[in-house]
Design a protein around this motif. Structure first.
Motif, short mmCIF file in Angstrom:
data_model
loop_
_atom_site.label_atom_id
_atom_site.label_comp_id
_atom_site.label_asym_id
_atom_site.label_seq_id
_atom_site.Cartn_x
_atom_site.Cartn_y
_atom_site.Cartn_z
N PHE A 1 0.86 -1.19 0.00
CA PHE A 1 0.00 0.00 0.00
C PHE A 1 0.90 1.25 0.00
N PRO A 2 0.38 2.36 -0.53
CA PRO A 2 1.20 3.57 -0.64
C PRO A 2 1.34 4.34 0.66
N PHE A 3 2.53 4.87 0.90
CA PHE A 3 2.77 5.81 1.98
C PHE A 3 3.92 6.71 1.54
N GLU A 4 4.01 7.88 2.15
CA GLU A 4 5.03 8.85 1.77
C GLU A 4 6.10 8.95 2.86
N LEU A 5 7.30 9.32 2.43
CA LEU A 5 8.41 9.49 3.36
C LEU A 5 9.09 10.83 3.14
#
Length: 278
Positions: free
Chosen positions: A69-73
């Motif tokens: 699943f997408p997540f930002e860093l």
């Protein structure tokens, strides 16, 4: 000499192969077991320049590529007043590992330099506040710190020996001062010795504590409570190889009925005498 892209790829390959069991698997297990990530998270990975936070940044970067699943860093570095050489080392290591860091200044070292009582405690609290504020400014809902398994068990033991209480370094916390923010510790199950082996296997050199106290007084550092606790655990391990695991497990196997007194989440104290009629 290998170029930086090749160097970074080799460091990642070592995590996928040689250190898969001791680092990568423990890293992903901790994230799943403690539900540290959610879809759509924007996480500020906080980098101090030491071995733990730099490894955390690389692991988070790798996980983002392979996540279901997408997540930002965002990779943030707070400069609290580093010497130029120390800041340069952070920048160089970030380039080697292909970590796109964002540096911001705080000058915390100047604020705590003349504090005689507990300057390290005050520094840590101030650093945490600055990191939360910067993460919130960037639109993040979580900050990730590089505390590992050994930090956890040392904290448990220190709280008992020096604080007269049972207190744990939790894998996940809700901020009380920054609404909507959480703190997570993805290296929670990773042993420090594994991090050191990964660092040395890749020929990397990272910052230790770069504050002015440790720069000027190694004796001060050697007498710290955490150093004493590390030494105690090493001694206990000689006769009990499971000592670290037992310390870690102790905060998962708590029976309130066996405690003389405890505090609930509201801070209200409860005594075992409550179970006995007057």
């Amino acid at each position: 000499m290998a170029d930086r892209n090749t160097f970074s790829a080799e460091c990642e390959r070592s995590l996928q192969r040689r250190f898969r069991k001791d680092i990568w698997n423990r890293f992903t297990k901790g994230i799943k077991e403690y539900r540290l990530f959610s879809e759509g998270d924007r996480i500020a990975v906080c980098i101090s320049g030491g071995k733990d936070s730099m490894l955390l940044a690389k692991l988070m970067q790798m996980l983002q590529r392979h996540s279901d699943f997408p997540f930002e860093l965002r990779y943030i570095v707070m400069d609290p007043g580093y010497a130029p050489a120390n800041r340069a080392m952070i920048e160089e290591n970030s380039q080697k590992l292909e970590i796109p860091i964002e540096i911001f200044d705080s000058q915390i070292f100047d604020s705590v330099y003349n504090i005689e009582k507990n300057p390290c405690y005050l520094c840590a609290r101030m650093r945490r506040g600055y990191l939360y504020a910067k993460a919130k400014e960037l639109g993040c809902n979580k900050i990730a710190l590089g505390h590992h398994y050994d930090d956890v068990i040392e904290t448990i033991l220190m709280s008992m020996l020096y604080g007269g209480q049972i207190q744990n370094m939790m894998p996940r916390l809700t901020s009380t001062n920054f609404e909507g923010m959480e703190l997570i510790r993805p290296l929670y199950l990773v042993r420090e010795e594994s991090i050191i082996k990964w660092r040395d296997a890749n020929g990397l050199t990272f910052l230790r504590c770069a504050c002015r106290f440790t720069e000027q007084s190694e004796e001060q550092e050697s007498l710290s409570k955490r150093k004493e606790t590390k030494a105690l655990i090493r001694e206990l391990r000689k006769t009990n190889p499971r000592v670290e695991k037992n310390i870690f497990s102790s905060v998962s196997n708590v029976s309130l009925s066996q405690l003389i007194e405890y505090k609930d989440e509201a801070g209200e104290r409860h005594s075992f005498l409550e179970r006995f009629p007057e």
